[in-house]
Design a protein around this motif. Structure first.
Motif, PDB file in Angstrom:
ATOM      1  N   VAL A  23       0.819  -1.215   0.000  1.00 45.19           N
ATOM      2  CA  VAL A  23       0.000   0.000   0.000  1.00 45.19           C
ATOM      3  C   VAL A  23       0.851   1.263   0.000  1.00 45.19           C
ATOM      4  O   VAL A  23       0.347   2.362  -0.282  1.00 45.19           O
ATOM      5  CB  VAL A  23      -0.956   0.031   1.219  1.00 45.19           C
ATOM      6  N   LEU A  24       2.145   1.128   0.309  1.00 50.43           N
ATOM      7  CA  LEU A  24       3.020   2.298   0.279  1.00 50.43           C
ATOM      8  C   LEU A  24       3.281   2.783  -1.139  1.00 50.43           C
ATOM      9  O   LEU A  24       3.636   3.949  -1.346  1.00 50.43           O
ATOM     10  CB  LEU A  24       4.352   1.978   0.970  1.00 50.43           C
ATOM     11  N   LEU A  25       3.121   1.892  -2.129  1.00 53.31           N
ATOM     12  CA  LEU A  25       3.369   2.294  -3.515  1.00 53.31           C
ATOM     13  C   LEU A  25       2.365   3.340  -4.001  1.00 53.31           C
ATOM     14  O   LEU A  25       2.784   4.428  -4.430  1.00 53.31           O
ATOM     15  CB  LEU A  25       3.370   1.062  -4.420  1.00 53.31           C
ATOM     16  N   PRO A  26       1.058   3.074  -3.936  1.00 50.23           N
ATOM     17  CA  PRO A  26       0.131   4.155  -4.310  1.00 50.23           C
ATOM     18  C   PRO A  26       0.240   5.335  -3.358  1.00 50.23           C
ATOM     19  O   PRO A  26       0.003   6.482  -3.754  1.00 50.23           O
ATOM     20  CB  PRO A  26      -1.245   3.490  -4.236  1.00 50.23           C
ATOM     21  N   GLY A  27       0.611   5.075  -2.104  1.00 43.94           N
ATOM     22  CA  GLY A  27       0.737   6.152  -1.131  1.00 43.94           C
ATOM     23  C   GLY A  27       1.800   7.160  -1.518  1.00 43.94           C
ATOM     24  O   GLY A  27       1.570   8.376  -1.467  1.00 43.94           O
ATOM     25  N   ILE A  28       2.976   6.688  -1.929  1.00 42.63           N
ATOM     26  CA  ILE A  28       4.053   7.620  -2.272  1.00 42.63           C
ATOM     27  C   ILE A  28       3.757   8.343  -3.581  1.00 42.63           C
ATOM     28  O   ILE A  28       4.098   9.520  -3.751  1.00 42.63           O
ATOM     29  CB  ILE A  28       5.412   6.879  -2.336  1.00 42.63           C
ATOM     30  N   LEU A  29       3.090   7.652  -4.520  1.00 44.37           N
ATOM     31  CA  LEU A  29       2.728   8.314  -5.778  1.00 44.37           C
ATOM     32  C   LEU A  29       1.720   9.430  -5.537  1.00 44.37           C
ATOM     33  O   LEU A  29       1.831  10.526  -6.117  1.00 44.37           O
ATOM     34  CB  LEU A  29       2.165   7.285  -6.761  1.00 44.37           C
ATOM     35  N   LEU A  30       0.744   9.174  -4.677  1.00 49.19           N
ATOM     36  CA  LEU A  30      -0.223  10.217  -4.325  1.00 49.19           C
ATOM     37  C   LEU A  30       0.427  11.338  -3.524  1.00 49.19           C
ATOM     38  O   LEU A  30       0.107  12.518  -3.708  1.00 49.19           O
ATOM     39  CB  LEU A  30      -1.382   9.605  -3.533  1.00 49.19           C
ATOM     40  N   ALA A  31       1.344  10.977  -2.634  1.00 47.22           N
ATOM     41  CA  ALA A  31       2.012  11.984  -1.801  1.00 47.22           C
ATOM     42  C   ALA A  31       2.764  12.995  -2.659  1.00 47.22           C
ATOM     43  O   ALA A  31       2.740  14.200  -2.393  1.00 47.22           O
ATOM     44  CB  ALA A  31       2.961  11.295  -0.825  1.00 47.22           C
ATOM     45  N   VAL A  32       3.423  12.508  -3.693  1.00 49.98           N
ATOM     46  CA  VAL A  32       4.165  13.404  -4.585  1.00 49.98           C
ATOM     47  C   VAL A  32       3.221  14.357  -5.299  1.00 49.98           C
ATOM     48  O   VAL A  32       3.514  15.547  -5.456  1.00 49.98           O
ATOM     49  CB  VAL A  32       4.972  12.566  -5.599  1.00 49.98           C
ATOM     50  N   LYS A  33       2.062  13.861  -5.727  1.00 43.74           N
ATOM     51  CA  LYS A  33       1.097  14.724  -6.408  1.00 43.74           C
ATOM     52  C   LYS A  33       0.463  15.713  -5.451  1.00 43.74           C
ATOM     53  O   LYS A  33       0.285  16.889  -5.779  1.00 43.74           O
ATOM     54  CB  LYS A  33       0.023  13.866  -7.082  1.00 43.74           C
ATOM     55  N   VAL A  34       0.111  15.249  -4.261  1.00 45.83           N
ATOM     56  CA  VAL A  34      -0.521  16.137  -3.273  1.00 45.83           C
ATOM     57  C   VAL A  34       0.419  17.277  -2.889  1.00 45.83           C
ATOM     58  O   VAL A  34      -0.003  18.433  -2.741  1.00 45.83           O
ATOM     59  CB  VAL A  34      -0.935  15.335  -2.022  1.00 45.83           C
ATOM     60  N   ALA A  35       1.689  16.973  -2.730  1.00 47.00           N
ATOM     61  CA  ALA A  35       2.667  18.000  -2.347  1.00 47.00           C
ATOM     62  C   ALA A  35       3.118  18.834  -3.533  1.00 47.00           C
ATOM     63  O   ALA A  35       3.916  19.749  -3.374  1.00 47.00           O
ATOM     64  CB  ALA A  35       3.869  17.333  -1.696  1.00 47.00           C
ATOM     65  N   ARG A  36       2.628  18.507  -4.734  1.00 42.04           N
ATOM     66  CA  ARG A  36       2.941  19.230  -5.968  1.00 42.04           C
ATOM     67  C   ARG A  36       4.436  19.224  -6.249  1.00 42.04           C
ATOM     68  O   ARG A  36       5.029  20.220  -6.628  1.00 42.04           O
ATOM     69  CB  ARG A  36       2.404  20.664  -5.894  1.00 42.04           C
ATOM     70  N   LEU A  37       5.016  18.044  -6.061  1.00 40.14           N
ATOM     71  CA  LEU A  37       6.414  17.864  -6.417  1.00 40.14           C
ATOM     72  C   LEU A  37       6.567  17.454  -7.874  1.00 40.14           C
ATOM     73  O   LEU A  37       7.678  17.326  -8.383  1.00 40.14           O
ATOM     74  CB  LEU A  37       7.047  16.783  -5.528  1.00 40.14           C
TER      75      LEU A  37
END
Length: 367
Positions: free
Chosen positions: A84-98
């Motif tokens: 579950v960390l895989l979709p989590g890190i992909l979403l985290a990057v988008k949410v933080a606008r990186l």
């Protein structure tokens, strides 16, 4: 000009030092919530089927730290909690606008499928070598014997302690889940963590620190799994070479394959639960010989990937330039000098002794 993999976040002018911290906070929240959901999804059926004792048994197995390849329930729960960390890190990057989630994948902001296919070759070579080493194919007392034909060496490893159905289920779970588990760890440690640190700290120092921190953190987080000193060194060597491969190839494709194949082989070989092998002993977690084998095979894998990249003419960097870290006149406290900006320097220069910088693209402009 071009931007290497570990500096990709800096090509976006919206980059700020605090954005990776937002991504990290999101990932932490995602992980906590997902673990609650996964726990409920697993423990309710266990409680219904096995009662209170079944729940306590499952808790005890999970708290013991080491993954048990002979128990599909424990193994799948442990793997899913990492997947579950895989979709989590992909979403985290988008949410933080990186940037897009694929910024972690490669300098092409996508999976380079042709390159991935080529990387299967060195992966299979190393997998074959590791199979020979881990099974002890060419020496007495190994898992496989050739005396009287190619077969498991039951005199040394004992008999399987699990049923055929359990073994089949375990192998299916491993094949389905382990590639995503390996990818999740690569995206976090060799992707997000290295890109974050290298974006904070410019030039060569940032690269060295990014590799060192990702390697140390990756190794230390394996301590709860019951790894001994040699096991930690083993994991650390794997992580160090993987980090270098990512920097040299400009993406995660090769290391995701290496990580996935390595873990699949380990779990599949342990899945029968051979009665003559004690998987809970410290020796099973790491030995000096095991560490040297991992170091040697990792170096060999790096060498083959490097050769393939040279032969294929792999483009390892992003064809562009880093955006300035700050804009406007250099502040007074900076002494009127440019500081830590595009590919190393920062504010638009107003000094007649220094070239002006185009704040939009981060390259030297005409005065």
């Amino acid at each position: 000009m071009s931007v290497p993999y570990h500096r990709l976040p800096r090509i976006d002018a919206r980059w700020r030092w605090w954005r990776p911290l937002v991504a990290l906070a999101f990932l932490a929240g995602w992980y906590l919530v997902s673990q609650v959901v996964i726990t409920v999804a697993y423990f309710i059926p266990v409680a219904a089927a096995r009662g209170e004792s079944g729940v306590f048994d499952l808790l005890h197995d999970l708290q013991s730290g080491a993954l048990d390849p002979t128990d599909p329930l424990v193994l799948s729960l442990s793997l899913v909690s990492l997947v579950v960390l895989l979709p989590g890190i992909l979403l985290a990057v988008k949410v933080a606008r990186l940037g897009p989630g694929a910024i972690l994948t490669s300098t092409r902001f996508r999976v380079r499928w042709a390159w991935t296919a080529w990387c299967v070759l060195p992966t299979l070579v190393i997998a074959a070598i590791m199979f020979v080493v881990q099974t002890g194919l060419f020496w007495d007392g190994g898992m496989i014997t050739t005396d009287g034909g190619f077969a498991w060496n039951h005199a040394a490893i004992g008999q399987s302690t699990v049923s055929l159905g359990t073994l089949t289920l375990t192998i299916v779970l491993v094949v389905l889940l382990v590639p995503f588990q390996g990818a999740a760890e690569e995206f976090i440690f060799r992707g997000f963590l290295m890109q974050t640190i290298a974006s904070w700290i410019p030039r060569r120092a940032g690269t060295i620190i990014a590799v060192a921190v990702s390697t140390v953190v990756f190794a230390l987080l394996h301590i709860p799994n019951g790894y001994n000193v040699w096991g930690i060194l083993d994991v650390g060597s794997f992580g160090l070479i993987a980090a270098i491969i990512v920097l040299r190839s400009g993406g995660l494709e090769a290391t995701v394959l290496q990580h996935a194949f390595n873990n699949i082989m380990i779990f599949v070989l342990q899945a029968p639960g051979w009665s003559g092998i004690d998987l809970t002993s410290s020796d099973a977690n790491g030995t000096p010989i095991g560490w040297l084998v991992t170091l040697g095979t990792s170096l060999a894998f790096w060498g083959m990937v490097e050769l393939l990249a040279w032969w294929r003419g792999l483009d390892r960097t992003f064809a562009g330039a880093a955006a300035p870290r700050f804009r406007g006149k250099p502040p007074v406290w900076a002494g009127g000098r440019r500081w830590f900006g595009p590919a190393g320097s920062g504010w638009v220069s107003t000094s007649p002794r220094e070239p002006a910088v185009d704040s939009a693209v981060g390259v030297a402009g005409r005065p």
